[in-house]
Design a protein around this motif. Structure first.
Motif, PDB file in Angstrom:
ATOM      1  N   GLU A 130       5.141  20.297 -17.082  1.00 19.91           N
ATOM      2  CA  GLU A 130       4.354  19.062 -17.080  1.00 19.91           C
ATOM      3  C   GLU A 130       4.399  18.423 -18.466  1.00 19.91           C
ATOM      4  O   GLU A 130       4.154  19.081 -19.474  1.00 19.91           O
ATOM      5  N   VAL A 131       4.700  17.144 -18.484  1.00 24.27           N
ATOM      6  CA  VAL A 131       4.827  16.373 -19.719  1.00 24.27           C
ATOM      7  C   VAL A 131       3.687  15.361 -19.766  1.00 24.27           C
ATOM      8  O   VAL A 131       3.510  14.588 -18.820  1.00 24.27           O
ATOM      9  N   PRO A 132       2.893  15.343 -20.830  1.00 25.02           N
ATOM     10  CA  PRO A 132       1.771  14.392 -20.874  1.00 25.02           C
ATOM     11  C   PRO A 132       2.246  12.941 -20.918  1.00 25.02           C
ATOM     12  O   PRO A 132       3.153  12.595 -21.665  1.00 25.02           O
ATOM     13  N   ILE A 133       1.645  12.117 -20.072  1.00 23.15           N
ATOM     14  CA  ILE A 133       1.949  10.684 -20.054  1.00 23.15           C
ATOM     15  C   ILE A 133       0.648   9.896 -20.000  1.00 23.15           C
ATOM     16  O   ILE A 133      -0.416  10.445 -19.704  1.00 23.15           O
ATOM     17  N   THR A 134       0.749   8.615 -20.265  1.00 22.83           N
ATOM     18  CA  THR A 134      -0.364   7.696 -20.067  1.00 22.83           C
ATOM     19  C   THR A 134      -0.104   6.893 -18.807  1.00 22.83           C
ATOM     20  O   THR A 134       0.907   6.196 -18.696  1.00 22.83           O
ATOM     21  N   PHE A 135      -0.977   7.035 -17.829  1.00 23.77           N
ATOM     22  CA  PHE A 135      -0.884   6.303 -16.575  1.00 23.77           C
ATOM     23  C   PHE A 135      -1.755   5.056 -16.689  1.00 23.77           C
ATOM     24  O   PHE A 135      -2.953   5.155 -16.948  1.00 23.77           O
ATOM     25  N   THR A 136      -1.155   3.893 -16.497  1.00 22.18           N
ATOM     26  CA  THR A 136      -1.882   2.630 -16.653  1.00 22.18           C
ATOM     27  C   THR A 136      -1.992   1.918 -15.315  1.00 22.18           C
ATOM     28  O   THR A 136      -0.988   1.705 -14.633  1.00 22.18           O
ATOM     29  N   GLU A 137      -3.202   1.557 -14.937  1.00 16.93           N
ATOM     30  CA  GLU A 137      -3.408   0.859 -13.673  1.00 16.93           C
ATOM     31  C   GLU A 137      -2.597  -0.440 -13.623  1.00 16.93           C
ATOM     32  O   GLU A 137      -2.495  -1.159 -14.625  1.00 16.93           O
ATOM     33  N   ARG A 138      -2.019  -0.725 -12.464  1.00 19.09           N
ATOM     34  CA  ARG A 138      -1.205  -1.932 -12.312  1.00 19.09           C
ATOM     35  C   ARG A 138      -2.005  -3.180 -12.678  1.00 19.09           C
ATOM     36  O   ARG A 138      -3.214  -3.256 -12.438  1.00 19.09           O
ATOM     37  N   GLU A 139      -1.320  -4.163 -13.251  1.00 20.20           N
ATOM     38  CA  GLU A 139      -1.940  -5.436 -13.602  1.00 20.20           C
ATOM     39  C   GLU A 139      -1.645  -6.507 -12.560  1.00 20.20           C
ATOM     40  O   GLU A 139      -2.403  -7.465 -12.414  1.00 20.20           O
ATOM     41  N   ILE A 140      -0.521  -6.369 -11.843  1.00 22.08           N
ATOM     42  CA  ILE A 140      -0.102  -7.361 -10.861  1.00 22.08           C
ATOM     43  C   ILE A 140       0.048  -6.685  -9.506  1.00 22.08           C
ATOM     44  O   ILE A 140       0.599  -5.597  -9.397  1.00 22.08           O
ATOM     45  N   GLY A 141      -0.436  -7.339  -8.444  1.00 19.97           N
ATOM     46  CA  GLY A 141      -0.306  -6.786  -7.105  1.00 19.97           C
ATOM     47  C   GLY A 141      -1.469  -5.874  -6.770  1.00 19.97           C
ATOM     48  O   GLY A 141      -2.435  -5.741  -7.526  1.00 19.97           O
ATOM     49  N   VAL A 142      -1.385  -5.229  -5.597  1.00 22.23           N
ATOM     50  CA  VAL A 142      -2.477  -4.386  -5.121  1.00 22.23           C
ATOM     51  C   VAL A 142      -1.968  -2.986  -4.828  1.00 22.23           C
ATOM     52  O   VAL A 142      -0.806  -2.776  -4.480  1.00 22.23           O
ATOM     53  N   SER A 143      -2.863  -2.003  -4.973  1.00 20.74           N
ATOM     54  CA  SER A 143      -2.521  -0.610  -4.701  1.00 20.74           C
ATOM     55  C   SER A 143      -2.251  -0.421  -3.213  1.00 20.74           C
ATOM     56  O   SER A 143      -2.856  -1.074  -2.361  1.00 20.74           O
ATOM     57  N   LYS A 144      -1.343   0.531  -2.889  1.00 23.25           N
ATOM     58  CA  LYS A 144      -1.033   0.844  -1.496  1.00 23.25           C
ATOM     59  C   LYS A 144      -1.905   1.982  -0.961  1.00 23.25           C
ATOM     60  O   LYS A 144      -1.756   2.389   0.183  1.00 23.25           O
ATOM     61  N   MET A 145      -2.812   2.516  -1.783  1.00 25.54           N
ATOM     62  CA  MET A 145      -3.666   3.625  -1.380  1.00 25.54           C
ATOM     63  C   MET A 145      -4.688   3.162  -0.339  1.00 25.54           C
ATOM     64  O   MET A 145      -5.292   2.097  -0.481  1.00 25.54           O
ATOM     65  N   ASP A 146      -4.875   3.965   0.718  1.00 27.20           N
ATOM     66  CA  ASP A 146      -5.919   3.676   1.689  1.00 27.20           C
ATOM     67  C   ASP A 146      -6.464   4.980   2.259  1.00 27.20           C
ATOM     68  O   ASP A 146      -6.013   6.071   1.927  1.00 27.20           O
ATOM     69  N   GLY A 147      -7.463   4.858   3.143  1.00 24.19           N
ATOM     70  CA  GLY A 147      -8.115   6.033   3.691  1.00 24.19           C
ATOM     71  C   GLY A 147      -7.194   6.935   4.486  1.00 24.19           C
ATOM     72  O   GLY A 147      -7.329   8.164   4.456  1.00 24.19           O
ATOM     73  N   ALA A 148      -6.257   6.340   5.213  1.00 29.95           N
ATOM     74  CA  ALA A 148      -5.333   7.140   6.026  1.00 29.95           C
ATOM     75  C   ALA A 148      -4.485   8.043   5.159  1.00 29.95           C
ATOM     76  O   ALA A 148      -4.186   9.191   5.521  1.00 29.95           O
ATOM     77  N   ILE A 149      -4.072   7.545   3.995  1.00 33.08           N
ATOM     78  CA  ILE A 149      -3.261   8.330   3.072  1.00 33.08           C
ATOM     79  C   ILE A 149      -4.059   9.533   2.557  1.00 33.08           C
ATOM     80  O   ILE A 149      -3.543  10.648   2.473  1.00 33.08           O
ATOM     81  N   VAL A 150      -5.333   9.314   2.239  1.00 36.80           N
ATOM     82  CA  VAL A 150      -6.185  10.396   1.755  1.00 36.80           C
ATOM     83  C   VAL A 150      -6.387  11.439   2.842  1.00 36.80           C
ATOM     84  O   VAL A 150      -6.286  12.653   2.599  1.00 36.80           O
ATOM     85  N   ARG A 151      -6.665  10.978   4.056  1.00 37.84           N
ATOM     86  CA  ARG A 151      -6.887  11.926   5.167  1.00 37.84           C
ATOM     87  C   ARG A 151      -5.640  12.755   5.447  1.00 37.84           C
ATOM     88  O   ARG A 151      -5.730  13.959   5.733  1.00 37.84           O
ATOM     89  N   GLU A 152      -4.470  12.127   5.359  1.00 44.03           N
ATOM     90  CA  GLU A 152      -3.223  12.859   5.575  1.00 44.03           C
ATOM     91  C   GLU A 152      -3.085  13.983   4.554  1.00 44.03           C
ATOM     92  O   GLU A 152      -2.744  15.125   4.904  1.00 44.03           O
ATOM     93  N   ALA A 153      -3.353  13.671   3.291  1.00 47.38           N
ATOM     94  CA  ALA A 153      -3.217  14.677   2.234  1.00 47.38           C
ATOM     95  C   ALA A 153      -4.175  15.838   2.445  1.00 47.38           C
ATOM     96  O   ALA A 153      -3.805  17.013   2.332  1.00 47.38           O
ATOM     97  N   LEU A 154      -5.444  15.528   2.767  1.00 50.52           N
ATOM     98  CA  LEU A 154      -6.436  16.581   2.970  1.00 50.52           C
ATOM     99  C   LEU A 154      -6.029  17.509   4.108  1.00 50.52           C
ATOM    100  O   LEU A 154      -6.099  18.736   3.985  1.00 50.52           O
ATOM    101  N   TRP A 155      -5.583  16.943   5.209  1.00 51.35           N
ATOM    102  CA  TRP A 155      -5.237  17.741   6.379  1.00 51.35           C
ATOM    103  C   TRP A 155      -3.999  18.592   6.131  1.00 51.35           C
ATOM    104  O   TRP A 155      -3.969  19.785   6.446  1.00 51.35           O
ATOM    105  N   ARG A 202      11.339  11.671 -22.525  1.00 54.63           N
ATOM    106  CA  ARG A 202      10.607  12.928 -22.705  1.00 54.63           C
ATOM    107  C   ARG A 202      10.526  13.722 -21.399  1.00 54.63           C
ATOM    108  O   ARG A 202      10.637  14.949 -21.398  1.00 54.63           O
ATOM    109  N   VAL A 203      10.300  13.016 -20.294  1.00 55.70           N
ATOM    110  CA  VAL A 203      10.215  13.691 -18.999  1.00 55.70           C
ATOM    111  C   VAL A 203      11.550  14.352 -18.661  1.00 55.70           C
ATOM    112  O   VAL A 203      11.604  15.520 -18.264  1.00 55.70           O
ATOM    113  N   ILE A 204      12.626  13.615 -18.841  1.00 56.61           N
ATOM    114  CA  ILE A 204      13.951  14.158 -18.523  1.00 56.61           C
ATOM    115  C   ILE A 204      14.317  15.291 -19.482  1.00 56.61           C
ATOM    116  O   ILE A 204      14.903  16.314 -19.073  1.00 56.61           O
ATOM    117  N   ASP A 205      13.958  15.156 -20.750  1.00 51.57           N
ATOM    118  CA  ASP A 205      14.271  16.196 -21.723  1.00 51.57           C
ATOM    119  C   ASP A 205      13.627  17.535 -21.354  1.00 51.57           C
ATOM    120  O   ASP A 205      14.162  18.603 -21.667  1.00 51.57           O
TER     121      ASP A 205
END
Length: 251
Positions: free
Chosen positions: A202-227, A107-110
């Protein structure tokens, strides 16, 4: 559909040994002709070696080994460069952790029949998130509101990491100038795409939180985006002001 082939799906990885084989299997069930490039940042858990074995058995699977964890943006830029050296007409971004359902890929590619960049969006009618911690959901929503407000972009999910580009978009964007290292990379490329005059759907999707492993998101990533978004927004307003002043002088 012919003009939307061949397709390359770029998947960056760092310590995804339990996720990578199932996600590639599901991807090929959804899009049998698609090729996959795994960009592995020297995963100490052996992710790269697992993909080496998959690639040896399947010509649709490729792997790029990088020696250090240099960030999501750098991994995608390297993968895009690899794609542009070959004859792929569509280049896709997708996570390895299962949060992006490969079954949504067709659907995204279409959607590229009517646009230059198609984003798998959580924040349009029909899109949703599943099992996401409330804090992450609030952070994501605020980041998108902040980005739209500062940049004046009419895109609901600028931080989405599930997206498909037509080749000409990546050929025109100056990827070597992209310095965004974390999830700000997604906002960066969305903004560059709009500034270059390309269209986005924009194509609607369902985003599902990972079940295995850990997220790579941290405070530095957020600060970079804001700045970075703040700096881009200041530039946008500066250009708008110059345009107004120039228009006033000529009247």
């Amino acid at each position: 559909m012919a003009e939307l082939e061949p397709v390359l799906v770029v998947i960056p990885t760092y310590n995804e040994k339990d996720n990578i084989t199932p996600i590639i299997t599901r991807l090929h069930a959804a899009l049998p002709k698609a090729h996959v490039l795994v960009v592995d940042d020297g995963s100490p858990d052996g992710t790269g070696e697992i993909v080496d074995k998959l690639a040896a058995a399947d010509e649709r699977v490729h792997v790029m080994h990088r020696t250090e964890k240099a960030g999501l943006g750098a991994a995608y830029v390297a993968g895009f460069g690899w794609a542009l050296e070959r004859d792929y007409n569509v280049i896709v971004e997708m996570d390895a952790d299962g949060s992006h359902a490969p079954e949504d890929l067709p659907r995204v590619i279409d959607a590229l029949h009517d646009s230059d960049l198609a984003i798998g969006s959580r924040y349009v009618p029909g899109g949703k998130t599943v099992n996401w911690p409330k804090r992450r959901w609030v952070l994501s929503k605020m980041a998108n509101v902040y980005s739209r407000m500062w940049l004046g972009a009419k895109v609901n999910d600028m931080t989405a990491g599930f997206r498909a580009f037509r080749r000409p978009v990546l050929e025109k964007l100056k990827l070597h100038n992209v310095a965004s290292a974390g999830y700000c990379f997604q906002i960066d490329l969305t903004w560059r795409t709009l500034e270059s005059g390309f269209t986005i759907s924009e194509v609607p999707i369902t985003f599902t939180e990972r079940e295995i492993g850990v997220s790579k998101m941290d405070g530095a990533i957020v600060r970079e985006a804001l700045w970075r978004v703040f700096k881009w927004g200041v530039r946008v307003r500066g250009n708008q002001l110059k345009s107004v002043v120039k228009g006033g002088k000529s009247s």
